[in-house]
Design an enzyme around this catalytic site. Structure first.
Site, short mmCIF file in Angstrom:
data_model
loop_
_atom_site.label_atom_id
_atom_site.label_comp_id
_atom_site.label_asym_id
_atom_site.label_seq_id
_atom_site.Cartn_x
_atom_site.Cartn_y
_atom_site.Cartn_z
N VAL A 76 0.91 -1.15 0.00
CA VAL A 76 0.00 0.00 0.00
C VAL A 76 0.94 1.20 0.00
CG1 VAL A 76 -1.81 1.26 1.22
CG2 VAL A 76 -1.83 -1.25 1.21
N PRO A 77 1.17 1.78 -1.19
CA PRO A 77 2.33 2.66 -1.41
C PRO A 77 2.23 4.06 -0.82
CG PRO A 77 1.02 2.53 -3.39
CD PRO A 77 0.38 1.59 -2.40
N CYS A 78 2.23 4.14 0.50
CA CYS A 78 2.18 5.46 1.15
C CYS A 78 3.48 6.23 0.92
CB CYS A 78 1.86 5.33 2.63
SG CYS A 78 2.91 4.22 3.54
N HIS A 79 4.54 5.55 0.49
CA HIS A 79 5.80 6.25 0.19
C HIS A 79 5.63 7.18 -1.01
CE1 HIS A 79 5.91 2.55 -2.25
NE2 HIS A 79 6.56 3.28 -3.14
#
EC number: 2.1.1.63
Length: 179
Positions: free
Chosen positions: A139-142
């Site tokens: 879950v690409p919160c970066h």
């Protein structure tokens, strides 16, 4: 065993300079830890999110997740196909789903995410939901940065965020990665 106390299976994923813990239930991935953090990060998260659950080390159960995350770290995977079991509020789920819509190699701001979920005034709440994301990388919160383009907070730390963003930029420019 009670349904609200699922068994959590965990493993240490090690690939080149990357070392972090991952965990799943029988339904899907529930946790991807921060780079080089001790196992206590996982245990503390599990105590809060799944109190009383049994934690079992099981590399075999985590192998499908480890394979896809490793492919991502190699620059060979843009999207994840393994199941993720989200445990959060409706608002958090909306934010996390919006994060999954950010294309590989691209970024969005917190206000972009707030607009994407039709809550333009909820920028701070979006930031809190992003900070609560237990499943880093998948879950690409970066991919969320400040409105001015600056790097902002990340549970995995600025170094991990920078490494992930650089990996995606490099992989996007070097090759067309198959889905």
């Amino acid at each position: 065993m009670e349904t609200n106390k699922p068994t959590l299976y965990w493993s240490l994923l090690m690939f080149k300079d990357w070392n972090f813990y991952i965990a799943s239930t029988l339904k899907g991935l529930v946790f991807v830890g921060s780079q080089n953090k001790p196992i206590e990060e996982l245990f503390e998260w599990a105590r809060k999110r799944f109190p009383g659950s049994l934690l079992v080390e099981d590399d075999d159960k985590l192998e499908p997740y480890a394979v896809e995350i490793t492919q991502y770290l190699e620059g060979k995977r843009k999207n994840f196909t393994v199941p993720v079991e989200y445990a959060g509020t409706q608002f958090q789920l909306a934010v996390w789903n919006a994060l999954c819509e950010i294309p590989y190699g691209q970024t969005k701001s917190y206000s972009d995410i707030a607009n994407d979920i039709n809550k333009p005034a909820a920028v701070r709440a979006v930031g809190a939901a992003i900070g609560a994301n237990p499943v880093l990388i998948t879950v690409p919160c970066h991919r969320v940065i400040g409105k001015n383009g600056s790097l902002t907070g990340y549970r995995g730390g600025f170094e991990m965020k920078t490494l992930l963003l650089d990996l995606e930029k490099r992989a996007s420019s070097e090759m067309d990665v198959p889905h």
